[in-house]
Design a protein around this motif. Sequence first.
Motif, mmCIF file in Angstrom:
data_model
loop_
_atom_site.group_PDB
_atom_site.id
_atom_site.type_symbol
_atom_site.label_atom_id
_atom_site.label_comp_id
_atom_site.label_asym_id
_atom_site.label_seq_id
_atom_site.Cartn_x
_atom_site.Cartn_y
_atom_site.Cartn_z
ATOM 1 N N LYS A 68 48.295 28.505 80.010
ATOM 2 C CA LYS A 68 47.546 27.447 80.883
ATOM 3 C C LYS A 68 47.272 26.683 79.764
ATOM 4 O O LYS A 68 47.600 26.466 78.700
ATOM 5 C CB LYS A 68 46.454 28.229 81.707
ATOM 6 N N LYS A 69 46.344 25.781 80.062
ATOM 7 C CA LYS A 69 45.614 24.769 79.381
ATOM 8 C C LYS A 69 45.050 25.156 78.215
ATOM 9 O O LYS A 69 45.396 24.546 77.028
ATOM 10 C CB LYS A 69 44.573 23.825 80.277
ATOM 11 N N SER A 70 44.306 26.259 78.065
ATOM 12 C CA SER A 70 43.723 26.950 77.066
ATOM 13 C C SER A 70 44.181 28.409 76.995
ATOM 14 O O SER A 70 44.172 29.041 78.156
ATOM 15 C CB SER A 70 42.322 26.688 77.033
ATOM 16 N N ASN A 71 44.539 28.953 75.778
ATOM 17 C CA ASN A 71 44.966 30.226 75.716
ATOM 18 C C ASN A 71 44.428 30.995 74.466
ATOM 19 O O ASN A 71 44.368 30.366 73.425
ATOM 20 C CB ASN A 71 46.433 30.323 75.560
ATOM 21 N N ILE A 72 44.166 32.113 74.694
ATOM 22 C CA ILE A 72 43.532 32.948 73.433
ATOM 23 C C ILE A 72 44.346 34.103 73.534
ATOM 24 O O ILE A 72 44.590 34.841 74.321
ATOM 25 C CB ILE A 72 42.011 33.289 74.018
ATOM 26 N N LEU A 73 44.881 34.265 72.176
ATOM 27 C CA LEU A 73 45.820 35.408 71.929
ATOM 28 C C LEU A 73 45.256 36.411 70.967
ATOM 29 O O LEU A 73 44.619 36.009 69.909
ATOM 30 C CB LEU A 73 47.182 35.004 71.264
ATOM 31 N N GLY A 74 45.280 37.791 71.030
ATOM 32 C CA GLY A 74 44.900 38.615 70.401
ATOM 33 C C GLY A 74 46.008 38.987 69.227
ATOM 34 O O GLY A 74 47.160 39.125 69.603
ATOM 35 N N LEU A 75 45.578 38.910 68.038
ATOM 36 C CA LEU A 75 46.419 39.329 66.993
ATOM 37 C C LEU A 75 46.251 40.340 66.249
ATOM 38 O O LEU A 75 45.254 40.824 66.034
ATOM 39 C CB LEU A 75 46.327 38.082 65.850
ATOM 40 N N VAL A 76 47.335 41.097 65.899
ATOM 41 C CA VAL A 76 47.047 42.438 65.185
ATOM 42 C C VAL A 76 48.045 42.351 63.912
ATOM 43 O O VAL A 76 49.385 42.116 64.023
ATOM 44 C CB VAL A 76 47.418 43.602 65.914
ATOM 45 N N ASP A 77 47.621 42.447 62.822
ATOM 46 C CA ASP A 77 48.338 42.441 61.531
ATOM 47 C C ASP A 77 48.041 43.852 60.789
ATOM 48 O O ASP A 77 47.161 44.378 60.704
ATOM 49 C CB ASP A 77 47.958 41.397 60.737
ATOM 50 N N VAL A 78 49.285 44.224 60.239
ATOM 51 C CA VAL A 78 49.210 45.463 59.525
ATOM 52 C C VAL A 78 50.348 45.255 58.113
ATOM 53 O O VAL A 78 51.343 44.784 58.456
ATOM 54 C CB VAL A 78 50.159 46.499 60.145
ATOM 55 N N GLU A 79 49.653 45.240 57.166
ATOM 56 C CA GLU A 79 50.340 45.272 55.671
ATOM 57 C C GLU A 79 50.555 43.752 55.808
ATOM 58 O O GLU A 79 51.936 43.585 55.122
ATOM 59 C CB GLU A 79 51.419 46.279 55.476
ATOM 60 N N GLY A 80 49.977 42.819 56.318
ATOM 61 C CA GLY A 80 50.276 41.196 56.142
ATOM 62 C C GLY A 80 51.281 40.910 57.229
ATOM 63 O O GLY A 80 51.920 39.691 56.905
ATOM 64 N N LYS A 81 51.836 41.556 58.195
ATOM 65 C CA LYS A 81 52.855 41.388 58.963
ATOM 66 C C LYS A 81 52.350 41.471 60.574
ATOM 67 O O LYS A 81 51.492 42.340 60.622
ATOM 68 C CB LYS A 81 53.981 42.250 59.035
ATOM 69 N N LYS A 82 52.538 40.495 61.217
ATOM 70 C CA LYS A 82 52.085 40.483 62.762
ATOM 71 C C LYS A 82 52.794 41.548 63.376
ATOM 72 O O LYS A 82 54.038 41.481 63.264
ATOM 73 C CB LYS A 82 52.513 39.173 63.429
ATOM 74 N N VAL A 83 52.450 42.498 64.065
ATOM 75 C CA VAL A 83 52.841 43.477 64.803
ATOM 76 C C VAL A 83 52.330 43.373 66.014
ATOM 77 O O VAL A 83 53.071 44.455 66.997
ATOM 78 C CB VAL A 83 52.322 44.870 64.220
ATOM 79 N N GLY A 84 51.342 42.728 66.526
ATOM 80 C CA GLY A 84 50.974 42.513 67.987
ATOM 81 C C GLY A 84 50.512 41.151 68.108
ATOM 82 O O GLY A 84 49.707 40.637 67.431
ATOM 83 N N ILE A 85 50.924 40.386 69.311
ATOM 84 C CA ILE A 85 50.416 39.368 69.517
ATOM 85 C C ILE A 85 50.508 39.460 71.227
ATOM 86 O O ILE A 85 51.224 39.408 71.900
ATOM 87 C CB ILE A 85 51.500 38.039 69.258
ATOM 88 N N HIS A 86 49.074 39.258 71.529
ATOM 89 C CA HIS A 86 48.740 39.516 73.207
ATOM 90 C C HIS A 86 48.095 38.128 73.583
ATOM 91 O O HIS A 86 46.969 37.786 73.189
ATOM 92 C CB HIS A 86 47.885 40.727 73.219
ATOM 93 N N LEU A 87 48.472 37.787 74.871
ATOM 94 C CA LEU A 87 47.893 36.521 75.583
ATOM 95 C C LEU A 87 46.874 37.268 76.302
ATOM 96 O O LEU A 87 47.017 37.426 77.450
ATOM 97 C CB LEU A 87 48.891 35.889 76.472
ATOM 98 N N VAL A 88 45.668 37.337 75.873
ATOM 99 C CA VAL A 88 44.596 38.222 76.389
ATOM 100 C C VAL A 88 43.715 37.216 77.476
ATOM 101 O O VAL A 88 43.115 37.674 78.421
ATOM 102 C CB VAL A 88 43.401 38.613 75.538
ATOM 103 N N CYS A 89 43.944 35.852 77.306
ATOM 104 C CA CYS A 89 43.318 35.014 78.228
ATOM 105 C C CYS A 89 43.898 33.660 78.493
ATOM 106 O O CYS A 89 44.342 33.148 77.280
ATOM 107 C CB CYS A 89 41.827 34.763 77.695
ATOM 108 N N SER A 90 44.004 33.176 79.659
ATOM 109 C CA SER A 90 44.676 31.814 79.904
ATOM 110 C C SER A 90 43.524 31.054 80.830
ATOM 111 O O SER A 90 43.288 31.501 81.971
ATOM 112 C CB SER A 90 45.963 32.007 80.646
ATOM 113 N N LEU A 91 43.271 29.967 80.625
ATOM 114 C CA LEU A 91 42.435 29.225 81.278
ATOM 115 C C LEU A 91 42.880 27.987 81.591
ATOM 116 O O LEU A 91 43.492 27.281 80.957
ATOM 117 C CB LEU A 91 40.952 29.074 80.365
ATOM 118 N N ALA A 92 42.405 27.388 82.815
ATOM 119 C CA ALA A 92 42.939 26.013 83.342
ATOM 120 C C ALA A 92 42.157 24.893 82.634
ATOM 121 O O ALA A 92 42.370 23.842 83.255
ATOM 122 C CB ALA A 92 43.009 26.124 85.027
ATOM 123 N N LYS A 93 41.216 25.106 81.982
ATOM 124 C CA LYS A 93 40.076 24.044 81.321
ATOM 125 C C LYS A 93 40.445 24.060 79.919
ATOM 126 O O LYS A 93 40.569 25.128 79.161
ATOM 127 C CB LYS A 93 38.853 24.208 81.875
#
Length: 139
Positions: free
Chosen positions: A68-93
Motif C-alpha cells: 500500500k502507500k506506506s509499508n513496514i517490513l520486518g528484517l532478520v539478518d544472520v551472519e550479515g545475510k538477510k534470512v527473513g523479510i516480512h511485510l508486517v504492516c501496510s497502510l493506505a496513508k
Amino acid sequence: MDNGYAESIASDIMQMLESARESGLNMNSGFQNDAFKAEHFSFGYLFYPREMLLQVPHLPQSVRKKVKKSNILGLVDVEGKKVGIHLVCSLAKGFDDIESAEDILAGINGKELMDFKEQIAGILHKDLVGNIEDKNTEE
C-alpha cells in the motif's frame, strides 16, 4: 494473531516513527530502524513507500498484492545475510500522516507478523541454547 503482541509492535513502530519525525527525517522517503543487534544476528524494520518497495527486484507477487502507500517490513539478518523479510504492516496513508499506534495496528498483516515473531524466537532460542551449551562444555 496474538493481539497483545501486535499491539506491542504497533506501539514500538509508532515510537520509531515519532523518533524519525523528531529527527527531521523525510518520513516518506524510506528509512531503516535497527531494533536489535547482537554479534551474529540482528532484527529491524524497513519503512518503504509503495514506489520504492515495488522497485525491489524479485519481490514475490504475493507481497506485491499487499503493498500500500506506506509499508513496514520486518528484517532478520544472520551472519550479515538477510534470512527473513516480512511485510508486517501496510497502510493506505503516508508515514507522516500516521497519528497513533491504532493506525499501525489497523494495517498489521497478522500472518507476516507472526512469521516474523516465530523467526526471531527461533534465532534467539538457538543463540541461548548455543550459549548455554558452550558454557557447559567449558566447565
